[in-house]
Structures are given as structure tokens and as C-alpha cells.
Design a protein around this motif. Structure first.
Motif, PDB file in Angstrom:
ATOM      1  N   UNK A 103      40.864  23.615  -0.203  1.00 20.47           N
ATOM      2  CA  UNK A 103      40.128  23.953  -1.742  1.00 20.47           C
ATOM      3  C   UNK A 103      38.812  23.383  -2.849  1.00 20.47           C
ATOM      4  N   UNK A 104      39.076  22.172  -2.523  1.00 24.44           N
ATOM      5  CA  UNK A 104      37.855  21.444  -2.950  1.00 24.44           C
ATOM      6  C   UNK A 104      36.736  20.994  -2.038  1.00 24.44           C
ATOM      7  N   UNK A 105      35.547  20.185  -2.044  1.00 26.26           N
ATOM      8  CA  UNK A 105      34.910  19.752  -1.632  1.00 26.26           C
ATOM      9  C   UNK A 105      34.328  18.330  -2.410  1.00 26.26           C
ATOM     10  N   UNK A 106      33.509  17.583  -1.391  1.00 26.33           N
ATOM     11  CA  UNK A 106      33.715  15.864  -1.416  1.00 26.33           C
ATOM     12  C   UNK A 106      31.649  16.443  -2.156  1.00 26.33           C
ATOM     13  N   UNK A 107      31.676  15.991  -3.237  1.00 24.06           N
ATOM     14  CA  UNK A 107      30.387  15.279  -3.048  1.00 24.06           C
ATOM     15  C   UNK A 107      30.037  14.371  -2.756  1.00 24.06           C
ATOM     16  N   UNK A 108      29.608  13.116  -2.146  1.00 26.39           N
ATOM     17  CA  UNK A 108      29.753  12.060  -1.719  1.00 26.39           C
ATOM     18  C   UNK A 108      27.742  11.493  -1.575  1.00 26.39           C
ATOM     19  N   UNK A 109      27.843  10.230  -2.717  1.00 24.08           N
ATOM     20  CA  UNK A 109      27.296   9.485  -3.143  1.00 24.08           C
ATOM     21  C   UNK A 109      26.418   8.732  -2.114  1.00 24.08           C
ATOM     22  N   UNK A 137      32.706  12.332  -5.574  1.00 27.73           N
ATOM     23  CA  UNK A 137      33.586  13.237  -6.189  1.00 27.73           C
ATOM     24  C   UNK A 137      33.891  14.407  -6.019  1.00 27.73           C
ATOM     25  N   UNK A 138      35.589  14.954  -5.803  1.00 25.32           N
ATOM     26  CA  UNK A 138      36.011  15.879  -5.703  1.00 25.32           C
ATOM     27  C   UNK A 138      35.806  17.125  -6.129  1.00 25.32           C
ATOM     28  N   UNK A 139      34.872  17.989  -5.818  1.00 25.90           N
ATOM     29  CA  UNK A 139      34.780  19.619  -7.122  1.00 25.90           C
ATOM     30  C   UNK A 139      35.913  20.475  -6.346  1.00 25.90           C
ATOM     31  N   UNK A 140      36.401  21.672  -7.424  1.00 28.10           N
ATOM     32  CA  UNK A 140      36.380  22.960  -6.752  1.00 28.10           C
ATOM     33  C   UNK A 140      36.029  23.660  -6.428  1.00 28.10           C
ATOM     34  N   UNK A 141      36.438  23.729  -5.411  1.00 23.87           N
ATOM     35  CA  UNK A 141      35.064  25.101  -4.563  1.00 23.87           C
ATOM     36  C   UNK A 141      34.781  26.208  -5.309  1.00 23.87           C
ATOM     37  N   UNK A 142      35.877  26.493  -5.666  1.00 25.57           N
ATOM     38  CA  UNK A 142      35.223  27.911  -6.663  1.00 25.57           C
ATOM     39  C   UNK A 142      34.690  27.604  -7.326  1.00 25.57           C
TER      40      UNK A 142
END
Length: 251
Positions: A103-109, A137-142
Motif C-alpha cells: 500500500x506504500x511505495x519507496x522514493x529511492x535516493x 523514504x516510504x510514502x503512502x501510495x494513495x
């Protein structure tokens, strides 16, 4: 009317969670006015066709997100129309953790090699050269809301997943299983309170030095081999760990 209300709290989502969402929707729509009181637990149980236990758990969840407050001998008062924290991670099993990641996604730096000596505190005898750390950073996809800062450490055997990290909905642990042909069969977790560092705070858009939770999860495959471990830093109010103890029958 009772059947219509009850239908809103059925399905694969836990009944207390669905009931909490239904009551939250009623608060947002003005069905339950800010400053007023919710009906009593018995009345809510009848109204929505659920048990008293389900009502209590739903009320607890609404208290945690700041929509209501409970006062002994007075009642449950509505104090806000919108939750102060729209999403928190509540993890009790490995299956729930994997479901949460979906239900989340990673923003990889970026990612970088790590010296084996730096890993001894986490890996002990399994600390070797060739590990890689992923900063993300992990974000809520929605909604895109930032949930936690995470450093993910990969065993050299798992480096082959690195080219696949750019996909928005990537799950690192599913990538390990898919591309490394290794099943994650156990997860160990340690939780500590912490103060957010400058980099973590900036990534999560909160103040440096503000309180948070640090969750270290270690993922093991066959033969008790550590495939990965992640250091996740959550700002205050974004992580909750639920654990229920049940007495076995006959005890």
C-alpha cells in the motif's frame, strides 16, 4: 437502516477498522457534530450490527487519530472533523507487514556499498564485505504522504534487485523473492524511541530533534541467513505496533 449500516462494516478489512472508517465518515459528513457526543457503545453496537468488542476497538482507533476523546462517566466526545494523523503503520504479523508495503511505495535516493565492519552491530558473525545500503523514504501510495525514512541493507546475494528499484510501487522484499529465488520466512523486529536527525527530519518534513520511533527489521531466509535488514525512522504518530495475547483452550 440497520442492514445498510451493518453492510458498511463487512468484508476482508477487520470489522473494527471498517466501523472506525464508517464513524469517521459520519463525523466528516456532520452526522456526529464536533463538540457533541457519540452514542453509547451498546447503541453503536445495535446501530451498526456489530459486537461491543468491535465498537470498543473502533473507538480506540478514533481516539488515536484525534477525532474523539473518552471521558469516564461522561461519554465519548467528538473533538475534530478530520483526523490529525491520516495514516499510521499498525503491524502485527509478517503477512500484514508485506501487505502494508504493497500500500506504500519507496522514493529511492541512492545506494552505496557498506564495509563489513560497519555491520557487525546488526549482523554479528554474518557481517561480511559486499553489502549495499539503499537510502529512501516510504510514502503512502494513495496520498503521497511521507511515512518513514528508511535505510535498507542488502546481502551481497541480493544486489541483483538494484536495477529494479526505480519502479514506483516496488516492494524490496518481493523483489528479493522474485529475482533471488529466496523466500523470506522470518522477520525480527526491534522498536526504540528516538529523536529525528537533520536528514531524516528534512526527508519527512518535520523539525529536526522531534520525537519519533526507530524500527529495525531483520529479514531471514532459509538456513537462518540474513538477507536484509531495514532501519525505519517514523515521525511521532506514524507508527503503532499491535500485539494480542490469547490464552490457549484448556489452559
Amino acid at each position: 437502516m440497520t442492514q445498510t449500516k451493518a453492510s458498511a462494516v463487512t468484508g476482508s478489512v477487520p470489522r473494527y477498522a471498517r466501523l472506525a472508517e464508517t464513524i469517521e465518515g459520519g463525523i466528516a459528513a456532520g452526522e456526529f457534530e464536533v463538540g457533541g457526543f457519540l452514542p453509547s457503545e451498546p447503541e453503536l453496537a445495535v446501530r451498526y450490527g456489530v459486537s461491543r468488542h468491535t465498537v470498543r476497538e473502533a473507538i480506540r482507533r478514533l481516539c488515536e487519530v484525534g477525532l474523539i476523546t473518552r471521558h469516564q462517566g461522561i461519554g465519548t466526545r467528538v473533538v475534530a472533523r478530520e483526523a490529525s494523523s491520516r495514516y499510521v503503520a499498525t503491524l502485527a504479523t509478517l503477512d500484514e507487514m508485506i501487505s502494508f508495503n504493497e500500500k506504500t511505495h519507496l522514493q529511492v535516493f541512492d545506494h552505496a556499498p557498506v564495509a563489513g565492519k560497519e555491520l557487525e552491530a546488526f549482523l554479528g558473525a554474518q557481517a561480511t564485505e559486499g553489502w549495499t545500503v539503499i537510502h529512501a523514504v516510504r510514502h503512502l501510495t494513495k496520498t503521497g504522504e511521507a511515512l518513514c525514512h528508511t535505510d535498507i541493507y542488502l546481502h551481497p546475494f541480493c544486489r541483483k534487485i538494484l536495477p529494479h528499484l526505480k519502479k514506483k510501487s516496488v516492494s524490496v522484499y518481493k523483489l528479493i523473492e522474485r529475482h533471488c529465488h529466496e523466500k523470506i520466512i522470518e522477520m525480527d523486529q526491534e522498536i526504540d524511541a528516538c529523536l529525528l536527525g537533520v536528514g531524516e527530519a528534512k526527508a519527512l518534513t518535520v523539525e529536526a530533534g522531534s520525537p519519533g520511533s526507530r524500527v529495525v527489521r531483520t529479514y531471514l531466509g532459509t538456513g537462518n541467513r540474513i538477507l536484509s535488514f531495514a532501519i525505519n525512522t517514523y515521525p511521532q504518530g506514524k507508527f503503532r505496533f499491535a500485539l494480542r495475547w490469547t490464552l490457549e483452550q484448556g489452559q
